[in-house]
Scaffold this active site. Structure first.
Site, PDB file in Angstrom:
ATOM      1  N   HIS A   1       0.857  -1.193   0.000  1.00 47.93           N
ATOM      2  CA  HIS A   1       0.000   0.000   0.000  1.00 47.93           C
ATOM      3  C   HIS A   1       0.888   1.237   0.000  1.00 47.93           C
ATOM      4  O   HIS A   1       1.854   1.298   0.765  1.00 47.93           O
ATOM      5  CB  HIS A   1      -0.873  -0.030   1.260  1.00 47.93           C
ATOM      6  CG  HIS A   1      -1.929   1.015   1.287  1.00 47.93           C
ATOM      7  ND1 HIS A   1      -1.657   2.334   1.532  1.00 47.93           N
ATOM      8  CD2 HIS A   1      -3.265   0.947   1.086  1.00 47.93           C
ATOM      9  CE1 HIS A   1      -2.788   3.027   1.485  1.00 47.93           C
ATOM     10  NE2 HIS A   1      -3.781   2.199   1.217  1.00 47.93           N
TER      11      HIS A   1
ATOM     12  N   CYS B   1      -3.671   2.713  -4.441  1.00 48.58           N
ATOM     13  CA  CYS B   1      -4.591   3.504  -3.624  1.00 48.58           C
ATOM     14  C   CYS B   1      -4.652   4.916  -4.208  1.00 48.58           C
ATOM     15  O   CYS B   1      -3.748   5.729  -4.011  1.00 48.58           O
ATOM     16  CB  CYS B   1      -4.140   3.554  -2.164  1.00 48.58           C
ATOM     17  SG  CYS B   1      -5.256   4.583  -1.184  1.00 48.58           S
TER      18      CYS B   1
ATOM     19  N   HIS C   1      -7.667   0.567  -4.591  1.00 46.62           N
ATOM     20  CA  HIS C   1      -8.482   1.330  -3.634  1.00 46.62           C
ATOM     21  C   HIS C   1      -8.975   2.573  -4.367  1.00 46.62           C
ATOM     22  O   HIS C   1      -8.157   3.398  -4.784  1.00 46.62           O
ATOM     23  CB  HIS C   1      -7.631   1.820  -2.453  1.00 46.62           C
ATOM     24  CG  HIS C   1      -7.300   0.765  -1.456  1.00 46.62           C
ATOM     25  ND1 HIS C   1      -6.585   1.045  -0.312  1.00 46.62           N
ATOM     26  CD2 HIS C   1      -7.598  -0.542  -1.392  1.00 46.62           C
ATOM     27  CE1 HIS C   1      -6.442  -0.062   0.404  1.00 46.62           C
ATOM     28  NE2 HIS C   1      -7.040  -1.047  -0.238  1.00 46.62           N
TER      29      HIS C   1
ATOM     30  N   ASP D   1     -12.483   2.976  -0.916  1.00 43.56           N
ATOM     31  CA  ASP D   1     -11.691   3.332   0.254  1.00 43.56           C
ATOM     32  C   ASP D   1     -12.363   4.530   0.926  1.00 43.56           C
ATOM     33  O   ASP D   1     -12.550   5.573   0.297  1.00 43.56           O
ATOM     34  CB  ASP D   1     -10.278   3.702  -0.196  1.00 43.56           C
ATOM     35  CG  ASP D   1      -9.305   3.747   0.962  1.00 43.56           C
ATOM     36  OD1 ASP D   1      -9.557   3.071   1.973  1.00 43.56           O
ATOM     37  OD2 ASP D   1      -8.283   4.449   0.846  1.00 43.56           O
ATOM     38  N   HIS D   2     -12.719   4.356   2.137  1.00 48.48           N
ATOM     39  CA  HIS D   2     -13.365   5.403   2.957  1.00 48.48           C
ATOM     40  C   HIS D   2     -14.660   5.895   2.298  1.00 48.48           C
ATOM     41  O   HIS D   2     -14.896   5.683   1.115  1.00 48.48           O
ATOM     42  CB  HIS D   2     -12.447   6.604   3.199  1.00 48.48           C
ATOM     43  CG  HIS D   2     -11.092   6.196   3.698  1.00 48.48           C
ATOM     44  ND1 HIS D   2     -10.028   7.048   3.724  1.00 48.48           N
ATOM     45  CD2 HIS D   2     -10.630   5.027   4.194  1.00 48.48           C
ATOM     46  CE1 HIS D   2      -8.972   6.413   4.208  1.00 48.48           C
ATOM     47  NE2 HIS D   2      -9.317   5.185   4.494  1.00 48.48           N
TER      48      HIS D   2
ATOM     49  N   TYR E   1     -14.749   4.234   7.697  1.00 42.07           N
ATOM     50  CA  TYR E   1     -15.376   2.963   7.292  1.00 42.07           C
ATOM     51  C   TYR E   1     -16.829   2.842   7.745  1.00 42.07           C
ATOM     52  O   TYR E   1     -17.267   1.780   8.190  1.00 42.07           O
ATOM     53  CB  TYR E   1     -14.521   1.788   7.783  1.00 42.07           C
ATOM     54  CG  TYR E   1     -13.203   1.729   7.056  1.00 42.07           C
ATOM     55  CD1 TYR E   1     -13.095   1.095   5.826  1.00 42.07           C
ATOM     56  CD2 TYR E   1     -12.068   2.350   7.571  1.00 42.07           C
ATOM     57  CE1 TYR E   1     -11.890   1.062   5.129  1.00 42.07           C
ATOM     58  CE2 TYR E   1     -10.861   2.333   6.885  1.00 42.07           C
ATOM     59  CZ  TYR E   1     -10.784   1.682   5.669  1.00 42.07           C
ATOM     60  OH  TYR E   1      -9.594   1.662   4.975  1.00 42.07           O
TER      61      TYR E   1
HETATM   62  C1  DNO Z   1      -6.571   3.135   5.742  1.00 46.19           C
HETATM   63  C2  DNO Z   1      -5.966   2.046   4.992  1.00 46.19           C
HETATM   64  C3  DNO Z   1      -4.553   1.674   5.413  1.00 46.19           C
HETATM   65  C4  DNO Z   1      -4.188   0.350   4.794  1.00 46.19           C
HETATM   66  C5  DNO Z   1      -2.840  -0.170   5.204  1.00 46.19           C
HETATM   67  C6  DNO Z   1      -2.478  -1.387   4.393  1.00 46.19           C
HETATM   68  O1  DNO Z   1      -7.736   3.370   5.622  1.00 46.19           O
HETATM   69  O2  DNO Z   1      -6.036   2.253   3.625  1.00 46.19           O
HETATM   70  O3  DNO Z   1      -4.487   1.586   6.782  1.00 46.19           O
HETATM   71  O4  DNO Z   1      -5.114  -0.615   5.146  1.00 46.19           O
HETATM   72  O5  DNO Z   1      -1.865   0.780   5.057  1.00 46.19           O
HETATM   73  O6  DNO Z   1      -1.418  -2.069   4.989  1.00 46.19           O
END
Ligand code: DNO
Length: 389
Positions: free
Chosen positions: A240, A278, A305, A348-349, A365
């Site tokens: 990530h 991401c 993501h 993501d979020h 989340y």
């Molecule tokens: C936050 C996430 C990160 C991710 C880690 C993966 O929302 O995108 O915490 O899970 O960095 O190791």
């Protein structure tokens, strides 16, 4: 792309039967109760895998199989910890869980200073305020030499903030930066920790003498050991990117840009050594053009993501609507649907909105905001496929 959703295990108030109703195909989760560095046993893996399958879903991605700090700073214990990592990877591969996300950020994972930044319409977004962050570094951690890491413009605002900030606001900042956003992802500092600041300082001290080059060498060493195991068991590892993508608190960060991504992909040039694309983290650095990055690295991307940001020149980062901002989600969907059609993708979020504003979730989340973005992205995916016919 495969439509996946991050689920925090049986304790998550967002249940698997709910996810099935909204079109989720695969689950992204971790063995959240296993302490960092311990082996993930076949029993523990299969137990959660079978539970997910009871709902007609599959365990698509591990997020994360955490990399212990000693591996990152190159501590005496890293040999044993890497051996454990390899065993966990092999056990996952044997169980058929083939995509494993991790990160290589020292001490602190993603960083936010506000968990409820008002959007002015009743909803809230996550936010990074460089002044508050510099305040935390210089006035709460009191890190030696910290002030020279920030431009005068930011430091002048830190001095102003210092005159008016209340103790409750200081405590809130600590809670946001190193407790609430960290406990559920890294386990370094958990909710309820009595003295998070002193624990955090001890963790920072472990990295004395570890600069960018040393961290790179430690990542390379780790990859050289684990990638062959991933290959043997058909597992795709995907790091990530660092969020935000620049050095923080005197710590190096090494997955921040095209140059960094190119470096770790070449460090162990094997298709099982890949990237979690991401869009949110990458787009929060003005040096990154996510569309260019996606075109260049799609083939080594094993997990996506989708999220977007709005960033200004002083470094304020707002988590934007998923269809606007620097994340270029529509174009990314087009690229990944073409280049990596089956790759797992999760939203993501999401904004905190509607009935969720009074509920407790891991920051970012909540259910309704993510479901809203999930539906938007499903629409984009359908349109892109239709137009590509
Ligand atoms: C936050 C996430 C990160 C991710 C880690 C993966 O929302 O995108 O915490 O899970 O960095 O190791």
């Amino acid at each position: 792309m495969e439509r996946t959703w991050r689920w925090f295990g049986k304790k998550d108030s967002i249940r698997l039967d709910m996810l099935r109703q909204i079109g989720v195909e695969g689950i992204v989760t971790s063995l959240h109760d296993v302490p960092n560095g311990e082996i993930w046993t076949p029993e523990a893996i299969n137990e959660i895998k079978h539970y997910i399958e009871l709902f007609g879903l599959r365990w698509s991605v591990v997020e994360s199989l955490p990399v212990s700090e000693a591996i990152k700073y190159g501590g005496a214990d890293r040999g044993r910890l890497i051996e454990n990592y390899k065993i966990s990877l092999a056990n996952l591969g044997k169980a058929g869980v083939k995509t494993v996300c991790y990160n290589f950020m020292p001490v602190i994972d993603w960083i936010r200073t506000d968990l409820r930044k008002s959007n002015g319409d009743g909803s809230y977004s996550l936010f990074f305020d460089p002044v508050k962050f510099a305040y935390f570094d210089c006035r709460i951690l009191e890190r030696q030499g910290a002030e020279k890491d920030y431009p005068d413009k930011i430091m002048n605002q830190v001095y102003d903030l210092d005159k008016v900030i209340t103790q409750a606001e200081r405590d809130g900042l600590v809670d946001t930066i190193i407790v609430k956003t960290q406990g559920f992802v890294s386990g370094n500092i958990r909710e309820g920790e009595k003295n998070p600041v002193s624990l955090f300082k001890q963790l920072l001290a472990l990295y004395e003498g570890v600069g960018r080059e040393e961290l790179r060498q430690n990542m390379k060493y780790f990859l050289e050991q684990v990638v062959p195991v991933a290959e043997e068991y058909g597992v795709n590892l995907c790091v990530h990117p660092d969020d935000p993508p620049f050095p923080v608190l005197g710590l190096p960060r090494i997955v921040t840009s095209a140059e960094d991504i190119e470096w770790f992909l070449q460090a162990v040039d094997n298709p099982h050594n890949g990237l979690t694309f991401c869009a949110g983290s990458l787009s929060s650095g003005l040096h990154n053009d996510v569309v260019e990055l996606a075109r260049r690295f799609a083939r080594r991307t094993h997990f996506v993501h989708l999220r977007s940001t709005e960033v200004n020149e002083d470094g304020y980062v707002l988590e934007a609507s998923h269809l606007e901002g620097r994340g270029q989600v529509i174009e990314l969907v087009r690229i990944f649907e073409r280049e990596r059609p089956g790759v797992p993708m999760r939203i993501d979020h999401g904004r905190l909105m509607l009935d969720d504003t009074g509920k407790t979730y891991n920051p970012g989340y909540s259910f309704l905001g993510r479901m809203y973005a999930f539906a938007q992205v499903m629409g984009v995916m359908a349109a892109v496929k239709e137009l590509d016919k």
